[in-house]
Scaffold this active site. Structure first.
Site, PDB file in Angstrom:
ATOM      1  N   HIS A 359      29.338   4.064  30.222  1.00  0.00           N
ATOM      2  CA  HIS A 359      29.064   4.247  31.642  1.00  0.00           C
ATOM      3  C   HIS A 359      29.402   5.657  32.087  1.00  0.00           C
ATOM      4  CE1 HIS A 359      28.793  -0.190  33.056  1.00  0.00           C
ATOM      5  NE2 HIS A 359      27.608   0.376  33.029  1.00  0.00           N
ATOM      6  N   GLU A 601       7.773  -4.417  17.712  1.00  0.00           N
ATOM      7  CA  GLU A 601       8.969  -3.796  17.155  1.00  0.00           C
ATOM      8  C   GLU A 601       9.270  -4.281  15.738  1.00  0.00           C
ATOM      9  OE1 GLU A 601      12.059  -4.669  19.999  1.00  0.00           O
ATOM     10  OE2 GLU A 601      11.233  -6.643  20.409  1.00  0.00           O
ATOM     11  N   CYS A 672       8.173   1.849  25.053  1.00  0.00           N
ATOM     12  CA  CYS A 672       9.530   1.958  25.598  1.00  0.00           C
ATOM     13  C   CYS A 672      10.424   2.476  24.479  1.00  0.00           C
ATOM     14  CB  CYS A 672      10.054   0.602  26.057  1.00  0.00           C
ATOM     15  SG  CYS A 672       8.931  -0.351  27.084  1.00  0.00           S
TER      16      CYS A 672
END
Length: 752
Positions: A359, A601, A672
């Site tokens: 974070h 994927e 993505c």
């Protein structure tokens, strides 16, 4: 034999002093192998020699002084050949080098093996015996196995020893993980936690009522602290980034954590000790996860615990003298640290631990602060006030740089500032090449409690909304109503654009606390669509919630993860249709049926694109996982992470093949993954024919700028040549060269 090996390696790793550890090692090996001598030499690549560091059998006066060149003697020969050398009579060997000071005249038999770390010989381990003989296969196997197990431990111990014993050199360059792009030049400010659970001794007081009251008050005060931190950043970063502090507050409210702390207090522990026991337990659970983003939540848990401890101990924020501008350095930089220092001259951050999924790194990127994570073996005590240059593009940290380097980076900082201002101009413009080829740039979202608003960053909706994070912040599966509320908030924020929601993608490496899964190889295990098809009650509930949330918005697309076969698609579509018709009946009206797509994927689906195209509305390539599976590389494993490269020719050719097949069968195609966030990568994907690229908000304006300044024909020429190259490095070099020729050299560094 195995027990002896394990004991020797463990003992070596536990000893903090390198020299003591080495001496202990050679003594243990000599005893285990019942030989007359064991010695260890370490490589010095600057001086091009091996230095005798420890021995049980050679003269003690020679330790630390005897040097054998890389091209000299039997030790040098072992290093050159990078394989064991077993000689019955060393003195008779043509490469034998006499070193009188070691006093080895009576030692005849010699067995030496290299200690190799990441393809580099870092030392030589040898045993000798007075009796002339060849060592047998078991003895050789023992020494080779020991050297292999010792390599990583020795490499880490040697780095730490240099950092602690050698101190900082007048100029030093250190390497970490690029956490946030940009460059900073300022003195370093070392920050230690004001309250640290790790250093807290456990204590029982048997005063439950008093301790419970202390705990509840400290939790309340910590919540206020986080709200204040969030408020300080409101005008600086997007709302979704501030949801980092919402995650902290959710953890404070987590019934499991609070109840466990209270339960331990009721058994007699003081509030501080109860908090430590519970926080340590949860942090260890997160640290054991394979998924990098979730593993980084251990840092959040510990930061949360330290903040509560700070208020439990009723400590105060003492005023501290800070340079006008500084680089924040800490063992574990947290989001709350950044919030605390951001208005006080903070220019960048350096964290000894963590990754670009932390974070702290996410917040740094949102604030435009350069950051380096995972700079190991850094002597914190010697860094305070040292001048430094932080390169958030390459992950380099330069301590006490010379005037030439300072001048070079000062120029780069000026370029970076100009580039940042330049790309802001295209935020609200379409991503269209000068000759008219358009492509949609959309967001990856869902890693925090909220999301980013497209109008603020120039995105055209969400290309990947990860739905699993809310599932992980709970103690049980969420209800259909709860999920509907979550999804409505997202869909209604993008009324004019599509939102692609991925169905629950957990399992193995992303286990839910209330649905544990233990597997030897989670990346190839029970995950994604495999779990939800095996549990249709979970899948149907989520799909129903999505379709309910879509009423009035009509911009939902559903995406299925980890698809490996046509049968999985058929089963999933059947369940989606079931949920849709059930809801049409309940609402007594025809609802908007969402488009359904799949993530490409798993490499196997590349050979079933025709059949899949007949069953779904769109394809979306998950380039990170596809790269990992194609190259058989775990990018989070430091030993092989250097092999992970989405510019690998096999990856580029696979992506191009997917684009050609999708075009043939008229299936819309998006991607993505990190490749979409790279200016050069985006140009290649544009040339291949991808319709949509999904990325984080920080990269959208930069990618958009590049697309708006390169003609599609030029991009196709770049693609055509790149596909002929044989190695990833050749591709990198070629693309960087092309960006320079196009006058976009700044984006080579700003290529995220």
């Amino acid at each position: 034999m195995l027990t002896t090996l394990r004991r020797i390696v463990l003992d070596f790793g536990r000893e903090p002093e390198l020299q003591i550890a080495l001496q202990q090692l050679v003594t243990q090996v000599k005893q285990a192998m019942t030989t007359d001598c064991c010695s260890i030499y370490l490589a010095d690549y600057q001086q091009q020699h091996f230095l005798l560091m420890a021995s049980d059998g050679l003269a003690q006066g020679s330790l630390g002084y005897t040097r054998i060149g890389f091209n000299e003697g039997l030790v040098g020969l072992v290093g050159q050949r990078e394989e064991p050398l077993n000689i019955a009579n060393a003195h008779a060997h043509p490469h034998f080098k006499q070193a009188p000071e070691v006093q080895e005249d009576d030692l005849k038999a010699f067995l030496g093996t290299p200690i190799i770390h990441q393809r580099k010989v870092i030392g030589i381990l040898s045993i000798q015996q007075k009796h002339a003989r060849s060592f047998n296969e078991n003895e050789e196997a023992f020494l080779v196995t020991l050297a292999a197990q010792l390599a990583t431990v020795l490499a880490d111990a040697d780095k730490q020893n240099h950092a602690e014993q050698g101190g900082l050199q007048p100029f030093q360059q250190l390497k970490g993980i690029a956490g946030s792009s940009g460059v900073a030049m300022a003195p370093m400010k070392v920050v230690q936690p004001r309250a640290d659970l790790r250093k807290l001794p456990l204590q029982k007081v048997y005063a439950s009522a008093e301790q419970l009251d202390r705990y509840h008050k400290s939790v309340l005060k910590t919540r206020v602290d986080f709200e204040a931190m969030s408020l300080k950043l409101t005008k600086i970063v997007a709302q979704d980034t501030l949801d980092i502090f919402e995650v902290y507050k959710q953890l404070l409210d987590n019934a499991s954590i609070g109840k466990e702390v209270e339960a331990k207090i009721k058994t007699g522990w003081c509030a501080e000790s109860a908090l430590k026991l519970v926080i340590d337990h949860y942090a260890m659970q997160f640290e054991a996860l394979e998924e990098p983003y979730l593993r980084e939540r251990a840092s959040d848990i510990r930061d949360l615990g330290n903040r509560v401890l700070f208020n439990l101990q009723q400590l105060s924020l003492a005023s501290e003298a800070l340079p006008e501008q500084f680089i924040l350095v800490a063992d574990d930089v947290t989001a709350s640290m950044i919030a605390e220092y951001q208005q006080r001259g903070l220019q960048g951050i350096v964290s000894l631990t963590g990754s670009n999924n932390s974070h702290a790194a996410i917040l740094a990127r949102a604030m435009g602060l350069p950051a380096i994570m995972g700079v190991s073996s850094l002597p914190l005590s010697q860094l305070d006030h040292q001048q430094a240059i932080l390169d958030g593009y390459s992950g380099d940290l330069f301590i006490s740089p010379d005037a030439t380097l300072v001048q070079e980076y000062r120029h780069l900082i000026e370029e970076e500032t100009a580039l940042t201002e330049k790309v802001k101009a295209v935020i609200g413009l379409p991503a269209v090449t000068p000759d008219g080829r358009a492509i949609e740039l959309v967001l990856n979202a869902g890693l925090s409690a909220g999301f980013e608003h497209s109008q603020k960053v120039g995105a055209l909706g969400i290309g990947l909304y990860r739905t699993e994070i809310p599932f992980m912040n709970r103690s049980c599966f969420p209800s259909e109503h709860e999920q509907t509320v979550w999804y409505q908030e997202v869909l209604q924020a993008f009324p004019s654009h599509s939102v692609t929601m991925r169905t629950l993608d957990v399992g193995g490496d992303k286990a839910l606390p209330y649905f544990p899964i233990q597997e030897d190889n989670p990346f190839l295990g029970w995950r994604g669509i495999r779990i939800t098809l095996d549990h249709p009650e979970i899948f149907l509930l989520q799909v129903r919630a999505m379709i309910r949330a879509n009423i009035g918005s009509n911009n939902l697309e559903i995406m299925l993860p980890m698809i490996a076969s046509v049968g999985e698609v058929d089963d999933a579509v059947r369940l989606i249709n079931q949920a849709y018709y059930e809801l049409c009946t309940e609402y007594e009206q025809k609802l908007t049926k969402p488009s359904v797509g799949i993530m490409l994927e798993v490499p196997g689906v590349l050979y079933q694109l025709k059949e899949l195209a007949q069953r779904v509305d769109f394809f979306s390539v998950g380039s990170n996982d596809l790269t990992q599976y194609l190259l058989a590389v775990d990018r989070n494993n430091s030993r092989v992470a250097n092999l992970y490269d989405f510019y690998h020719p096999a990856v580029l050719r696979a992506l191009n093949f997917i684009a050609q097949e999708s075009n043939k069968y008229l299936v819309p195609l998006s991607l993505c993954g990190e490749l979409a966030s790279e200016p050069a990568g985006a140009l290649l994907l544009l040339a291949m024919g991808y319709d949509k690229l999904s990325m984080n908000s920080y990269n959208i304006s930069r990618v958009k700028w590049v697309i708006r300044h390169v003609e599609i024909q030029r991009a196709k020429v770049m693609l055509s040549h790149a596909l002929t190259l044989s190695t990833a490095q050749q591709v990198h070099n070629y693309l960087n060269e092309q960006l320079e020729l196009l006058g976009l050299g700044g984006f080579v560094r700003a290529g995220m």
